[in-house]
Design an enzyme around this catalytic site. Structure first.
Site, short mmCIF file in Angstrom:
data_model
loop_
_atom_site.label_atom_id
_atom_site.label_comp_id
_atom_site.label_asym_id
_atom_site.label_seq_id
_atom_site.Cartn_x
_atom_site.Cartn_y
_atom_site.Cartn_z
N TRP A 15 57.54 -24.12 56.70
CA TRP A 15 57.65 -23.10 57.86
C TRP A 15 56.43 -22.78 58.81
O TRP A 15 56.68 -22.62 60.09
CB TRP A 15 58.12 -21.68 57.29
CG TRP A 15 58.58 -20.67 58.29
CD1 TRP A 15 57.99 -19.68 58.39
CD2 TRP A 15 59.71 -20.79 58.91
NE1 TRP A 15 58.45 -18.91 59.45
CE2 TRP A 15 59.81 -19.79 59.64
CE3 TRP A 15 60.58 -21.92 58.98
CZ2 TRP A 15 60.72 -19.36 60.81
CZ3 TRP A 15 61.90 -21.37 60.01
CH2 TRP A 15 61.81 -20.35 60.63
N TYR A 56 54.43 -13.40 61.13
CA TYR A 56 55.95 -13.53 60.93
C TYR A 56 56.41 -12.73 59.75
O TYR A 56 57.52 -11.94 60.30
CB TYR A 56 56.28 -15.06 60.77
CG TYR A 56 57.60 -15.35 60.37
CD1 TYR A 56 58.57 -15.22 61.49
CD2 TYR A 56 58.09 -15.66 59.00
CE1 TYR A 56 59.93 -15.42 60.91
CE2 TYR A 56 59.27 -16.00 58.76
CZ TYR A 56 60.36 -15.88 59.81
OH TYR A 56 61.40 -16.28 59.60
N GLU A 93 65.52 -22.82 61.48
CA GLU A 93 65.66 -23.01 60.13
C GLU A 93 66.06 -24.37 59.90
O GLU A 93 65.79 -25.30 58.90
CB GLU A 93 66.71 -22.14 59.41
CG GLU A 93 66.39 -20.90 59.36
CD GLU A 93 65.00 -20.69 58.25
OE1 GLU A 93 64.71 -21.50 57.60
OE2 GLU A 93 64.41 -19.52 58.18
#
Length: 182
Positions: free
Chosen positions: A49, A19, A41
């Site tokens: 995350w 990522y 988000e």
């Protein structure tokens, strides 16, 4: 790529590395991808995350590859189905916020790309942090964007979440000085 110096947060695992190396901080101007990152988000709030990255494929599948027009039409039955799926984050308020936000995006007088990037005159703001620990959770920019988004009807778009979003989409470049992406 394991030998490249990265931002400290991206050294946790392979998903975080990929990522970081290919997406985070790369300017994104694709409306569907912007909506995906906005949605992810929102679901990340209160979670790590890494949890979102692990569930990302399921989110893409369950949310019709983040097709705004389709999501804006989700029924109560679809919400019930989503709430039963353990492969995603099962949070009614976040699911409903995603549907609401899809409807808001469709009502914007401009593209989501133009809407978001207008706040920086379509330029990336590059910061110079030694460590991710120096990066503020929110900034004047994220507060400004958050206020406007809330005024326009978006949900779950507080300044901390928006700060994460503008980092993710490359509106701000918060790669650490020692990172190969800096």
């Amino acid at each position: 790529m394991a030998d490249k110096p990265r931002c400290q947060w991206a050294t946790q695992n392979q998903l975080a590395q990929e990522y970081h190396d290919h997406e985070w901080g790369v300017p994104c101007h694709n409306d569907q991808k912007l909506f995906e990152l906005l949605t992810l988000e929102i679901f990340q709030a209160g979670l790590s995350w890494n949890t979102i990255l692990k569930k990302r494929a399921a989110f893409k599948e369950e949310f019709d590859n983040f097709d705004v027009a389709k999501i804006s039409q989700y029924s109560d039955e679809k919400v019930k189905t989503l709430l039963q799926n353990a492969a995603i984050i099962r949070n009614r308020k976040k699911i409903e916020a995603t549907i609401n936000n899809a409807k808001i995006v469709l009502k914007l007088p401009k593209s989501l790309n133009e809407y978001l990037w207008q706040f920086t005159d379509f330029k990336t703001i590059k910061h110079h942090y030694q460590s991710y620990r120096e990066i503020p959770a929110k900034t004047e920019l994220s507060i400004k964007i958050s206020k406007q988004m809330k005024k326009d009807g978006f949900q779950f778009t507080g300044p901390v979440m928006i700060q994460s979003l503008i980092q993710a989409i490359g509106m701000v470049d918060d790669h650490e000085i020692g990172c190969f992406r800096y």
